[in-house]
Design a protein around this motif. Structure first.
Motif, PDB file in Angstrom:
ATOM      1  N   LEU A  61     -18.870 -46.256  13.556  1.00  0.00           N
ATOM      2  CA  LEU A  61     -18.722 -45.844  12.157  1.00  0.00           C
ATOM      3  C   LEU A  61     -17.857 -44.586  12.104  1.00  0.00           C
ATOM      4  CD1 LEU A  61     -22.138 -46.477  12.641  1.00  0.00           C
ATOM      5  CD2 LEU A  61     -21.804 -46.855  10.203  1.00  0.00           C
ATOM      6  N   HIS A 109     -16.879 -49.909  11.153  1.00  0.00           N
ATOM      7  CA  HIS A 109     -17.012 -49.575   9.733  1.00  0.00           C
ATOM      8  C   HIS A 109     -16.310 -48.255   9.486  1.00  0.00           C
ATOM      9  CE1 HIS A 109     -18.678 -48.553   5.805  1.00  0.00           C
ATOM     10  NE2 HIS A 109     -18.919 -47.350   6.324  1.00  0.00           N
ATOM     11  N   HIS A 143     -15.640 -53.552   8.525  1.00  0.00           N
ATOM     12  CA  HIS A 143     -16.244 -53.347   7.206  1.00  0.00           C
ATOM     13  C   HIS A 143     -15.777 -52.004   6.681  1.00  0.00           C
ATOM     14  CE1 HIS A 143     -19.469 -52.342   4.278  1.00  0.00           C
ATOM     15  NE2 HIS A 143     -19.513 -53.652   4.089  1.00  0.00           N
ATOM     16  N   ILE A 176     -23.387 -53.835   4.950  1.00  0.00           N
ATOM     17  CA  ILE A 176     -23.023 -53.848   6.375  1.00  0.00           C
ATOM     18  C   ILE A 176     -23.795 -54.953   7.091  1.00  0.00           C
ATOM     19  CG2 ILE A 176     -23.234 -52.571   8.542  1.00  0.00           C
ATOM     20  CD1 ILE A 176     -22.621 -50.015   6.956  1.00  0.00           C
TER      21      ILE A 176
END
Length: 398
Positions: free
Chosen positions: A126, A203, A227, A390
């Motif tokens: 992330l 992400h 994502h 997610i």
């Protein structure tokens, strides 16, 4: 997913990759200096409220913010920073998670690496944005890694890797030119390799929403899906591009134009002459607070704002963090569409992408979610929606 292909034992991965455990330990002298500077803040002047506007909000600018960050916003947060905010509490919270550093392409990289108790967890990296830090995702760590303990399905578990962007906070400062989004994406691919992950998801939000698609482009053999919370896909200016757009799409464009006209001065400055402001930010914690506050607004809690600002201040990385804008402005960008599977979670009080333009830049959009609440900082003000999106996105890759 077969665990043998998914991840290696941490000891072997760390030994082979030059990864070192890290613990935040800010000296009391640095904290005393911060409080001394806050106590001696010289405040800016501003126009009286009746001269600044302050009507009903119709675009991206909150009432009273027409000229920029209001004095009361800064004063209130500085007072809280001095008298009630507890850095040591947040330092301990960060230190409760496994943290590490490693050197990639000559640059120190700091990251959190939290493994799930589930053996078949999906690895997920992330990436935060500016002026945020890895603190952006702290609230998601536990439900991502241990969904069963938080009312979810254990099959939705992730191993999470949360790095700080090169030059940001404990990953800074940068000492070489050229740390743009593409170089960062290459570094993230190397980081995941060092951690032993053969297949992983990505992400990103804000700057992270630029880095994450590049991970899919640069590391397609290992990235299973991407994502993001924004697509930075804009019209080129050709009038033909606007044909067939709905009224909703035109309203999205109007909001985007208003943001560009009224709130993007920070990007222009940091993308052209980031060092100009860096001298002031390195000398004034209240200035650092105001500069970050222009985008945080009220979306984050006072503690979240001040933890992010404290990290920039205590690591003196305002200058190196700003340079990512300059580097991206002066880098060559791919022109062909990305092909990795990609999904969007778009939140109500963010600039919202138009699918026609997004599909021009991303050829494999497999999920598109739009929500009626949440902002540019959804991990803070709509974490439940972001978490659910997610999870639903990555289920298709199990």
């Amino acid at each position: 997913m077969n665990d043998a292909h998914n991840r290696t034992e941490s000891g072997a991965a760390h030994a082979s990759g030059g990864i070192e455990p890290f613990r935040i330990d800010i000296s009391q002298a640095d904290l005393d200096d911060l409080h001394d500077r806050l106590a001696r803040t010289r405040w800016a002047n501003e126009l009286p409220p009746e001269e600044r506007g302050g009507g009903v909000q119709t675009g991206p600018v909150p009432p009273g913010w027409e000229y920029g960050v209001p004095l009361d916003y800064v004063k209130n947060l500085v007072e809280y920073w001095q008298t009630r905010y507890d850095w040591r509490e947040w330092e301990a919270r960060l230190n409760s998670y496994p943290q590490f550093t490693t050197t990639i392409d000559g640059q120190n990289i700091y990251f959190l690496h939290v493994r799930s108790p589930e053996p078949d967890a999906t690895p997920l990296i992330l990436t935060h944005g500016w002026p945020n830090t890895s603190v952006e995702y702290l609230g998601l760590v536990d439900p991502l890694t241990d969904p069963h303990a938080h009312g979810g399905d254990s099959a939705d578990a992730f191993d999470v890797v949360i790095p700080s962007l090169p030059g940001f906070g404990f990953s800074g400062p940068t000492t070489e030119a050229g740390w743009d989004a593409q170089r960062t994406a290459k570094a993230w691919a190397e980081l995941m390799r060092r951690l032993g992950y053969e297949r992983y998801g990505a992400h990103g939000n804000d700057a992270g929403a630029i880095v994450a698609p590049l991970q899919g482009r640069l590391d397609p053999e290992h990235v299973i899906g991407i994502h993001v919370t924004q697509f930075f896909s804009f019209p080129s200016g050709d009038p033909a591009e606007f044909e067939g757009l709905s009224q909703e799409d035109m309203e999205k464009l109007q909001f985007l134009q208003a943001f560009n006209d009224e709130m993007s001065a920070y990007a222009t400055l940091q993308g052209s002459k980031p060092q100009n402001l860096a001298h002031a930010l390195a000398d004034s914690p209240a200035g650092q607070l105001a500069w970050s506050g222009q985008l945080f607004g009220e979306a984050l809690s006072p503690d979240e704002i001040l933890t992010n600002v404290s990290i920039y201040w205590l690591t003196n990385t305002a200058a190196s963090a700003a340079r990512i804008y300059y580097e991206d402005n002066h880098a060559e960008h791919p022109t062909e569409p990305t092909t990795a599977p990609i999904g969007l979670a778009s939140f109500a009080y963010d600039f919202r992408p138009i699918r026609k333009f997004a599909e021009r830049d991303h050829a494999n959009i497999v999920s598109w979610s739009e929500f009626d609440r949440g902002s540019h900082w959804a991990a803070h003000d709509a974490p439940d929606l972001l978490l659910a999106d997610i999870r639903q996105f990555f289920r298709r890759f199990r």
